[in-house]
Design a protein around this motif. Structure first.
Motif, PDB file in Angstrom:
ATOM      1  N   GLU A 242      35.836  35.203 -34.429  1.00 36.28           N
ATOM      2  CA  GLU A 242      36.173  33.780 -34.398  1.00 36.28           C
ATOM      3  C   GLU A 242      36.274  33.269 -32.965  1.00 36.28           C
ATOM      4  N   LYS A 246      33.682  30.498 -31.233  1.00 37.46           N
ATOM      5  CA  LYS A 246      34.184  29.260 -30.610  1.00 37.46           C
ATOM      6  C   LYS A 246      33.653  29.110 -29.190  1.00 37.46           C
ATOM      7  N   GLU A 249      29.928  28.283 -29.309  1.00 38.06           N
ATOM      8  CA  GLU A 249      29.665  26.894 -29.704  1.00 38.06           C
ATOM      9  C   GLU A 249      29.853  25.936 -28.525  1.00 38.06           C
ATOM     10  N   ARG A 250      30.832  26.244 -27.661  1.00 38.31           N
ATOM     11  CA  ARG A 250      31.110  25.358 -26.533  1.00 38.31           C
ATOM     12  C   ARG A 250      30.049  25.484 -25.442  1.00 38.31           C
ATOM     13  N   ASP A 360      41.572  30.510 -29.780  1.00 32.29           N
ATOM     14  CA  ASP A 360      41.235  29.500 -28.767  1.00 32.29           C
ATOM     15  C   ASP A 360      41.420  30.068 -27.361  1.00 32.29           C
TER      16      ASP A 360
END
Length: 432
Positions: A242, A246, A249-250, A360
């Motif tokens: 995960e 993330k 994707e950024r 995150d």
């Protein structure tokens, strides 16, 4: 020294039992000690106890087996398969008690100078230590979540476990893997039981393969992020995926993940990657031999461990010794986890994220290290320098453990060890 060696039948030993030749995999803490004791001409007898349900442990009978390359008599003790399924949970108690009884019979026949018992055989270790005068060394390979639960729980199994651990052991040896062994042992053991904490060893550089490392078709114009370990919840593999997705994707086209290992979560992880359309960004190698894994570290720009239990594991020690720039979760002072890791590797070496579930923070850490190659190199060099000063090679590390065992065996009783305090080095210390 005559040693009765009682350990669970690890999954990495099942093939050796099945094929009747010594080809151990995994658990180097145990198999390297077995090899060294046999090489040093100590008289050995082995007992492998079935604990898990597996095809090798499906036989309801005990077996005497001859294993090529493993000198000494070897017995495999049946586990749950010995008793009918209708007994339910009682099956576990019955096979544990039966294995204790069989181990006691083998001891009386063998008459060893020392009995070495691993963590998975708590019943054998605790009861034999209370019944016999020959020293019993209990080998704790880190503090698992189950071990933490027995410290204060009031279930019958937890109460019995506390009684077993309070036995008058000749010594308790605990892997200093960051799992908080010092705190747990201080709470659970009798104060007069000698205990030692042992860092894992590393493979000598000249023993590594020198062939061209495998690339699995990974793009070399991306930052390679490596995850090595069994793909199970305890290792944080889902959170790794995960966090990586993330970050990817950024900043598309910036990162590529290399995941080494297999396990119960592998299928679900592959599905998650496919759903995210990231098949070209994540490479799964499956399980690899130890020699191939050692060569993988050279591929990594960033190494990530999200182990919920601890982060001075065998795999992590190898990665750190290889000079990988690494990301770990922060320590857990409440249970003593990774406090030792913090002592060895300060924040300016291994990068920390607040906790395993903070995907995150993992994504941000990956992108930060991707964008700053100089910081990656600085951290990698600092990590390699500390690792070289801290971790000894496996031969030295195992010889220290054998010296400890010899000292315990020479005591012939559960008295204080006259020479134990002289055994130092390789992160080992005996505390009386």
């Amino acid at each position: 020294m005559k040693v009765l060696f009682i350990v669970r039948l690890f999954s990495g030993f099942e093939r050796s039992v099945s094929e009747r030749r010594w080809i151990p995999a995994g658990t180097p803490t145990i198999y390297k000690l077995i090899d060294a004791l046999a090489k040093d001409s100590h008289e050995m007898e082995y007992v492998f106890t079935c604990k898990a349900v597996s095809w090798v442990c499906s036989d309801p009978s005990d077996r005497e087996v001859e294993i090529e390359g493993l000198p000494g008599q070897t017995t495999v003790l049946a586990g749950e398969a010995r008793f009918p399924e209708w007994l339910g949970r009682l099956r576990w108690y019955f096979y544990e008690l039966r294995q204790v009884w069989r181990a006691l019979k083998i001891y009386r026949r063998s008459r060893p100078d020392l009995i070495y018992v691993d963590r998975g055989n708590m019943w054998i270790a605790g009861i034999l230590a209370r019944l016999i005068r020959v020293p019993v060394v209990y080998r704790v390979m880190g503090i698992s979540p189950g071990f933490r639960h027995i410290a204060a729980g009031n279930r019958p199994q937890q109460i019995v476990s506390r009684w077993l651990v309070r036995a008058p052991f000749g010594a308790v040896l605990c892997s200093e893997d960051g799992s908080g062994g010092e705190m747990w042992l201080d709470r659970m053991l009798r104060p007069d039981v000698p205990r030692a904490f042992l860092l894992h060893g590393v493979v000598q550089p000249d023993s590594l393969q020198t062939s061209t490392p495998e690339t699995w078709g990974m793009p070399r114009d991306r930052t390679i992020v490596l995850f090595v370990g069994r793909l199970e919840t305890l290792k944080g593999c889902d959170e790794f995926i995960e966090g990586f997705l993330k970050a990817s994707e950024r900043q598309p086209e910036a990162l590529h993940a290399l995941i080494v290992g297999g396990g119960p979560r592998e299928k679900a992880l592959r599905v998650r990657v496919s759903e995210a359309g990231a098949e070209r960004t994540v490479t799964f190698t499956g399980e690899l031999t130890h020699a191939r894994v050692l060569n993988v570290y050279a591929q990594a720009d960033i190494y990530v461990s999200l182990n919920r239990m601890c982060n001075l594991t065998n795999t992590n020690v190898e990665a750190l010794s290889a000079g990988c720039c690494a990301i770990f979760p922060a320590s857990q002072p409440g249970i003593g986890a990774d406090l030792r890791t913090d002592q060895i590797f300060p924040p300016d070496t291994v990068m920390r994220i607040p906790h395993v579930e903070d995907t995150d923070a993992l994504a941000a850490a990956l992108l930060h290290l991707h964008s700053d190659g100089e910081e990656r190199q600085r951290r990698a060099k600092a990590i390699a320098r500390i690792a070289e000063q801290t971790f000894s090679n496996w031969d030295e590390r195992i010889q220290h453990e054998i010296s400890m065992l010899s000292s315990v065996a020479q005591s012939k009783s559960h008295e204080s060890l006259s020479t134990a305090s002289q055994v130092q080095g390789a992160g080992i210390k005996f505390e009386l």
